[in-house]
Design a protein around this motif. Structure first.
Motif, short mmCIF file in Angstrom:
data_model
loop_
_atom_site.label_atom_id
_atom_site.label_comp_id
_atom_site.label_asym_id
_atom_site.label_seq_id
_atom_site.Cartn_x
_atom_site.Cartn_y
_atom_site.Cartn_z
N ALA A 163 14.12 11.20 12.81
CA ALA A 163 13.80 9.80 13.07
C ALA A 163 14.99 8.92 12.72
O ALA A 163 15.84 9.27 11.89
N ARG A 164 15.04 7.77 13.36
CA ARG A 164 15.94 6.68 12.98
C ARG A 164 15.02 5.57 12.45
O ARG A 164 14.34 4.90 13.22
N ASP A 165 15.00 5.44 11.14
CA ASP A 165 14.01 4.62 10.44
C ASP A 165 14.64 3.29 10.06
O ASP A 165 15.52 3.22 9.21
N SER A 166 14.21 2.20 10.69
CA SER A 166 14.86 0.91 10.50
C SER A 166 14.34 0.19 9.26
O SER A 166 13.21 0.38 8.82
N MET A 167 15.19 -0.67 8.70
CA MET A 167 14.84 -1.46 7.53
C MET A 167 13.98 -2.66 7.93
O MET A 167 14.24 -3.31 8.95
N HIS A 168 12.94 -2.95 7.12
CA HIS A 168 12.02 -4.06 7.37
C HIS A 168 11.89 -4.90 6.10
O HIS A 168 12.08 -4.40 4.99
N ALA A 169 11.56 -6.16 6.28
CA ALA A 169 11.22 -7.01 5.14
C ALA A 169 9.80 -6.71 4.70
O ALA A 169 8.89 -6.62 5.53
N LEU A 170 9.61 -6.53 3.40
CA LEU A 170 8.29 -6.30 2.83
C LEU A 170 7.80 -7.60 2.21
O LEU A 170 8.42 -8.12 1.27
N LEU A 171 6.69 -8.13 2.73
CA LEU A 171 6.18 -9.43 2.31
C LEU A 171 4.68 -9.35 2.04
O LEU A 171 3.98 -8.49 2.59
N ARG A 172 4.21 -10.28 1.22
CA ARG A 172 2.76 -10.47 1.14
C ARG A 172 2.27 -11.04 2.46
O ARG A 172 2.98 -11.76 3.15
N ARG A 173 1.04 -10.71 2.81
CA ARG A 173 0.50 -11.15 4.10
C ARG A 173 0.42 -12.68 4.20
O ARG A 173 0.45 -13.24 5.30
N ASP A 174 0.32 -13.38 3.06
CA ASP A 174 0.24 -14.84 3.10
C ASP A 174 1.61 -15.50 2.93
O ASP A 174 1.71 -16.72 2.77
N HIS A 175 2.70 -14.72 2.96
CA HIS A 175 4.04 -15.29 2.89
C HIS A 175 4.31 -16.11 4.15
O HIS A 175 3.87 -15.74 5.24
N PRO A 176 5.02 -17.24 4.04
CA PRO A 176 5.28 -18.08 5.22
C PRO A 176 5.95 -17.36 6.38
O PRO A 176 5.80 -17.76 7.54
N VAL A 231 5.18 -6.70 -5.04
CA VAL A 231 5.19 -7.59 -3.87
C VAL A 231 3.76 -8.05 -3.57
O VAL A 231 3.51 -9.23 -3.28
N HIS A 232 2.81 -7.14 -3.64
CA HIS A 232 1.41 -7.47 -3.40
C HIS A 232 0.90 -8.51 -4.39
O HIS A 232 0.05 -9.35 -4.06
N ALA A 233 1.45 -8.49 -5.61
CA ALA A 233 1.04 -9.45 -6.64
C ALA A 233 1.75 -10.79 -6.50
O ALA A 233 1.47 -11.72 -7.27
N GLY A 234 2.66 -10.91 -5.54
CA GLY A 234 3.34 -12.18 -5.31
C GLY A 234 4.56 -12.40 -6.18
O GLY A 234 5.06 -13.52 -6.29
N ILE A 235 5.09 -11.34 -6.79
CA ILE A 235 6.23 -11.47 -7.69
C ILE A 235 7.53 -11.66 -6.92
O ILE A 235 8.49 -12.25 -7.42
N GLY A 236 7.59 -11.17 -5.70
CA GLY A 236 8.79 -11.31 -4.91
C GLY A 236 8.67 -10.63 -3.58
O GLY A 236 7.56 -10.27 -3.14
N VAL A 237 9.81 -10.40 -2.92
CA VAL A 237 9.86 -9.74 -1.62
C VAL A 237 10.82 -8.56 -1.74
O VAL A 237 11.54 -8.42 -2.73
N SER A 238 10.85 -7.72 -0.71
CA SER A 238 11.76 -6.58 -0.75
C SER A 238 12.12 -6.18 0.67
O SER A 238 11.65 -6.79 1.65
N VAL A 239 12.96 -5.15 0.77
CA VAL A 239 13.31 -4.53 2.04
C VAL A 239 13.04 -3.04 1.91
O VAL A 239 13.47 -2.41 0.95
N MET A 240 12.29 -2.49 2.89
CA MET A 240 11.93 -1.09 2.85
C MET A 240 12.00 -0.51 4.26
O MET A 240 11.96 -1.26 5.24
N PRO A 241 12.10 0.81 4.37
CA PRO A 241 12.11 1.43 5.71
C PRO A 241 10.75 1.35 6.37
O PRO A 241 9.71 1.20 5.70
N ALA A 242 10.74 1.45 7.69
CA ALA A 242 9.50 1.33 8.45
C ALA A 242 8.46 2.35 8.03
O ALA A 242 7.25 2.07 8.07
N LEU A 243 8.88 3.55 7.63
CA LEU A 243 7.92 4.59 7.26
C LEU A 243 7.10 4.21 6.03
O LEU A 243 6.07 4.83 5.77
N ALA A 244 7.53 3.20 5.28
CA ALA A 244 6.75 2.77 4.12
C ALA A 244 5.42 2.14 4.54
O ALA A 244 4.55 1.92 3.69
N HIS A 245 5.25 1.88 5.81
CA HIS A 245 3.99 1.27 6.29
C HIS A 245 2.78 2.08 5.86
O HIS A 245 1.71 1.52 5.55
N ALA A 246 2.92 3.40 5.82
CA ALA A 246 1.79 4.25 5.44
C ALA A 246 1.37 4.03 3.99
O ALA A 246 0.26 4.42 3.61
#
Length: 295
Positions: A163-176, A231-246
């Motif tokens: 796979a070629r796994d791209s980097m994504h921004a990891l955000l809370r769902r209520d992030h702007p 991140v889920h607790a609202g402490i900040g944001v991150s960048v993770m690979p797409a496979l982290a979706h699972a």
């Protein structure tokens, strides 16, 4: 009187060392716990000293640590001989120890394990989850027979790009920015940034390098699960690979990141010794599985 080391003794040592106990080693080997204990005791008589600490957590002694690489090589070679014979008869067999990073274990391997089980029912795959920088060392040392490596350069002959796994921004769902189709890395500069030290740091640095942005992590987190919880607790944001979706809870989202940076996930055996024939069979099977490349 002891007459010499045999494969049963070496298999027992490796199984106990890798499983951390006699009971789990017996389960893996398909023999009784007593048989494992007797095999280890016989090995200790041959080599002239204890190979395992039995008080508290079972672990190798210094003598055991010296023996383990050779024990792994001997048992792997014996398994390879059996696998070659089985393949000659038309059906690969044996146990393959496969190392992979956490996101691959969660997002990619479940589907592959099903494909492998269906295609090669006599091959057993044991997963070793590790950090990105551990995997090539395990493969080189013979701790595992195969690994999913991140951006190997060069990729060993016979390896397969899974796979070629791209980097994504990891955000809370209520992030702007959570509803945007793509996020620019500069748009995250006002948020506390959580960096996973378990892997992908160089890919994240590459994103910032391409834009000239400031890379100043607020928190450094080793465990990926802890990072996602923060991140889920609202402490900040991150960048993770797409496979982290699972791995994400419902309250978090992954948004494609700009500029686009990806990591290559390569399934391979060792570069410096012959592959276990079952590894070759697994690589060949993975090559025909659709839907692996993540973008």
């Amino acid at each position: 009187m002891a007459t010499g080391v045999n494969l049963a003794q070496l298999r027992a040592l490796v199984a106990v060392a890798e499983n951390g106990g006699f009971g789990s080693a017996a389960e893996e080997l398909g023999i009784s716990q007593s048989a494992v204990s007797h095999a280890v005791a016989a090995l200790e008589r041959v080599v002239g000293g204890p190979v395992l600490h039995r008080v508290g957590r079972v672990r190798p002694t210094p003598l055991g640590e010296r023996l383990l690489p050779h024990a792994r090589t001997a048992t792997a070679s014996a398994d390879a001989v059996a696998a070659i014979a089985a393949r000659h008869r038309g059906s690969p067999t044996g146990t393959v120890r496969l190392a992979a990073p956490t996101t691959v274990c969660q997002g990619l391997l479940p589907g592959l394990l099903g494909e492998w089980s269906a295609a090669h029912p006599r091959v057993k795959v044991r997963i070793f989850e590790g950090e990105d920088d551990e995997l090539d060392r395990w493969l080189a040392a013979g701790t595992v027979d195969a690994a999913v490596l991140i951006d190997p350069d060069p990729a060993p002959a016979g390896s397969l790009l899974l796979a070629r796994d791209s980097m994504h921004a990891l955000l809370r769902r209520d992030h702007p920015l959570a509803g945007q189709p793509v996020v620019d890395i500069q748009d995250l500069e006002d948020d506390a940034f959580l960096l996973s030290e378990g892997g992908c740091e160089r890919h994240i640095r590459e994103v910032y390098r391409r834009t000239g942005g400031r890379f100043v992590p607020t928190h450094r987190i080793r465990d990926v699960g802890t990072l996602i919880s923060m991140v889920h607790a609202g402490i900040g944001v991150s960048v993770m690979p797409a496979l982290a979706h699972a791995m994400l809870p419902p309250g978090c989202v992954l948004i494609p990141l700009r500029p686009r940076v990806h990591r290559r996930l390569v399934l391979t055996g060792p570069a410096d010794r012959p592959w276990h024939p079952a590894v070759t069979a697994l690589v060949a099977t993975a090559a025909v599985v659709d839907g692996l490349r993540t973008g």
